[in-house]
Design an enzyme around this catalytic site. Sequence first.
Site, mmCIF file in Angstrom:
data_model
loop_
_atom_site.group_PDB
_atom_site.id
_atom_site.type_symbol
_atom_site.label_atom_id
_atom_site.label_comp_id
_atom_site.label_asym_id
_atom_site.label_seq_id
_atom_site.Cartn_x
_atom_site.Cartn_y
_atom_site.Cartn_z
ATOM 1 N N ASP A 105 0.591 -1.349 -0.027
ATOM 2 C CA ASP A 105 -0.174 0.003 0.135
ATOM 3 C C ASP A 105 0.964 1.253 0.121
ATOM 4 O O ASP A 105 1.982 1.184 0.325
ATOM 5 C CB ASP A 105 -0.920 -0.059 1.304
ATOM 6 C CG ASP A 105 -1.888 -1.352 1.292
ATOM 7 O OD1 ASP A 105 -2.240 -1.440 0.326
ATOM 8 O OD2 ASP A 105 -2.312 -1.751 2.475
ATOM 9 N N LYS A 106 0.432 2.318 -0.319
ATOM 10 C CA LYS A 106 0.953 3.706 -0.517
ATOM 11 C C LYS A 106 1.608 4.009 1.021
ATOM 12 O O LYS A 106 2.839 4.358 0.977
ATOM 13 C CB LYS A 106 0.044 4.632 -0.855
ATOM 14 C CG LYS A 106 0.697 6.070 -1.162
ATOM 15 C CD LYS A 106 -0.230 7.179 -1.629
ATOM 16 C CE LYS A 106 0.643 8.439 -1.805
ATOM 17 N NZ LYS A 106 -0.372 9.529 -2.411
#
Length: 240
Positions: A105-106
């Site tokens: 994920d970011k």
Amino acid sequence: MSLMRLDKFLAEAGAGTRSEVKQLIRKKLVSVNGTICANPDEKVDPEADAIVFKGKTLSYSRFHYYMLNKPAGVVSATEDPRQKTVLDLLGPEAGRNLFPVGRLDKDTEGLLLITDDGVLAHQLLSPKKHVDKIYLLTADGAVTPDDIKRLEEGVDIGDEKPTLPARAEILESGPISTLTLTIQEGRYHQVKRMMEAVGKPVLSLKRLSMGSLVLDETLAPGAFRPLTPEELQELIAGRA
Ligand code: URA
């Protein structure tokens, strides 16, 4: 195989960056077929010529493999019109068909393998291969032995099936807990959803390893390096 420049060959074989290897060549540290070659522009045949640096014959690899310590704030994509991607971090090295093996994920940090070897990537990501991924995380709330039991047995995260058995270990339990979680699947937001399921949402998440490949803690967030021949061999050996 077509001819290529000696400095390019050395950089691709992991001897250093393009400018570093030019220096090494000019310092007469590289030989081609037994003769010192001080010219970085020299054309070599990667498959037929014996290129020796520091006493070792370098071999040309068709594929490229990098370990990135992904920082938070960067997306695990090859390109994105608005956001910085993990390939942007690799800079000029990324002028090939490189892609990240799986997604973080970011806001997740840590180990990300970046390669152009589709077969290895597929095998590392295949659910059938049961490749362990170890995450270090902090969670909101005191994680209990009962939470650990549930995480290990498998939890309902809203999918058709509960998660497969996992391993979880509490490193610290308090208002903010720290734990490691080892999973073999790679479902969307899996770790975050597992922790939600036990009511202790993730505050921070970092991947420490994937199969035999362990994050090199000397890599600062955002830094990367080629895999060592040993790391690559182990990864390939372990995938079958
Ligand atoms: N699980 C998540 O929830 N996020 C990641 O980035 C990786 C695993």
